[in-house]
Scaffold this active site. Structure first.
Site, short mmCIF file in Angstrom:
data_model
loop_
_atom_site.label_atom_id
_atom_site.label_comp_id
_atom_site.label_asym_id
_atom_site.label_seq_id
_atom_site.Cartn_x
_atom_site.Cartn_y
_atom_site.Cartn_z
N ASP A 70 0.90 -1.18 -0.23
CA ASP A 70 0.05 -0.06 0.01
C ASP A 70 0.81 1.14 0.01
OD1 ASP A 70 -2.95 -0.91 0.47
OD2 ASP A 70 -1.81 -1.92 2.15
N ARG A 78 4.33 2.58 3.13
CA ARG A 78 5.03 1.43 3.78
C ARG A 78 6.33 1.50 3.47
NH1 ARG A 78 0.07 1.02 6.31
NH2 ARG A 78 -1.43 -0.11 5.11
N ARG A 140 -5.95 11.10 2.21
CA ARG A 140 -5.83 9.58 1.33
C ARG A 140 -7.09 10.15 0.00
NH1 ARG A 140 -7.18 4.40 4.30
NH2 ARG A 140 -6.35 3.59 2.44
N HIS A 183 -11.41 -0.81 9.75
CA HIS A 183 -10.30 -1.38 10.71
C HIS A 183 -11.08 -2.00 12.18
CE1 HIS A 183 -7.69 0.45 7.77
NE2 HIS A 183 -6.83 -0.58 7.82
N ASP A 255 -10.29 -6.31 0.66
CA ASP A 255 -9.57 -5.66 1.66
C ASP A 255 -9.14 -6.58 2.74
OD1 ASP A 255 -8.27 -3.57 3.21
OD2 ASP A 255 -10.00 -2.30 3.18
#
Length: 379
Positions: A70, A78, A140, A183, A255
């Site tokens: 990602d 990352r 984002r 999440h 995801d």
């Protein structure tokens, strides 16, 4: 079809540490694997990441493994310095320049491919219509305007993929107006179908037209299409809307299946069966427990044996994987006009880790820093 030897093609797996673990190698031998996905926990240096990519290549039994990441820019990155540290995607939306977005995508592709990444789970195609959105806000999202997201997102996709790195737009059917972080829990999106068609799906139609390699399904409950199952596990959304209405015939990624929106409600193996049955082709198993990953593969095999998961559905998913990988493996090496180095696409049969001095000349170089500075002016 020897399902016990190929079922792992339906997943990318995570792991701990700076090297491919013996457990991942064991999974690859037992089940085959679609690929691996890396996070900050796996990254120490460009050379070390390239070594992971090379080791993943050695695990292949003919079909190369994806090496995924990602790398959106901003807070979702990352891999950081000495690679270029990119500003968030919202800067490209504010700039409104296709040309700047293409230069960003090309530079990002060069740096990612140089260290062995073959797929980037970007760009975010969610239209930010809720400024309080806890997961998509903070830079984002490219924009709160659907046309801008579609246009700029497509420019990034074209440039990334021309540079040998597959792009995956996310998070269908649209995560831009959520007030819950998937999440942590399952977000509810209560828009009527016409709202999705008029706003949230505009960027996905543009991405499909741009030839995007994959689309990621978000963990979202959307009663307009399915009152019971999250989109990841919903055949009505994956097959009915994404494939049926939007006409998408490429790869569908879930995801991360460890996110609580799904994991808090379903056992790992059962969730995996439901996602593949719904029409997803690739599971992201981003956790690091190899026992859970093996459990998922075994449950998929048992579901096929029980005829709960149709053989044809598994064959179609694996065929899409093969076709997508073949598409990027067929890209020809190109000569970088700045350095003069020949850049080999990561899935190409001739890809090898670059010598450290060459690698360091390609990543974080002045030309890329200038693009990042140009983007940063729109913060």
């Amino acid at each position: 079809m020897a399902f016990h030897r190929e079922i792992g093609q339906l997943a990318l797996v995570g792991f701990d540490g700076p090297a491919v673990t013996p457990e991942v190698a064991s999974l690859a031998r037992q089940f085959d694997l679609g690929g691996v996905i890396l996070f900050k926990r796996n990254v120490e240096s460009p050379e070390q990441v390239a070594e992971i990519a090379w080791r993943a290549r050695e695990l292949s039994r003919g079909v190369p493994l994806w090496v995924g990441v990602d790398q959106e820019g901003g807070r979702v990155a990352r891999v950081r310095a000495p690679l270029t540290e990119w500003p968030p995607a919202e800067t490209l939306g504010r700039a409104g320049s296709d040309e700047l977005a293409e230069r960003f995508g090309a530079a990002l592709a060069l740096e990612l491919s140089a260290i062995g990444f073959s797929i980037d789970f970007a760009p975010v195609l969610d239209v930010l219509t809720n400024p309080q959105n806890p997961v998509i806000n903070g830079g984002r999202a490219i924009s709160g305007e659907a046309e801008v997201v579609g246009r700029i997102g497509s420019a990034i996709i074209r440039a990334l993929q021309a540079g040998g790195v597959a792009a995956c737009g996310k998070h269908f059917p649209g995560h831009g107006d959520t007030s819950v972080d998937s999440h942590l829990d399952l977000p509810l999106v209560e828009h009527p179908p016409d709202r999705f068609r008029a706003i949230d799906w505009v960027p996905y139609r543009a991405a499909i037209d741009a030839g995007v390699a994959g689309i990621m399904i978000g963990h979202l409950l959307v009663p307009a299409f399915d009152e019971e199952s999250p989109a990841t596990l919903s055949r009505a959304i994956v097959e009915g809307q994404l494939r049926g209405e939007l006409g998408w015939d490429g790869l569908v990624f879930t995801d991360d299946m460890n996110m609580k929106a799904v994991a808090a409600r379903h056992a790992p193996g059962r969730a995996a069966v439901a996602a593949i049955n719904a029409g997803c082709d690739v599971l992201l198993l981003c956790g690091t427990d190899p026992a859970v990953q093996a459990e998922v593969f075994e449950e998929l095999i048992h579901a096929v044996e029980r005829e709960e998961l149709p053989v044809k559905r598994v064959e179609d998913a694996i065929a899409r994987q093969h076709d997508a990988k073949a598409r990027f493996a067929a890209l020809k090496p190109v000569r970088d006009p700045v350095s003069g180095e020949v850049i080999v696409p990561p899935l190409h049969r001739d890809w090898r880790p670059l010598p450290p001095d060459v690698l360091r000349r390609l990543v974080g170089r002045d030309e890329h820093q200038a693009i990042a500075a140009e983007m940063r002016a729109y913060l």
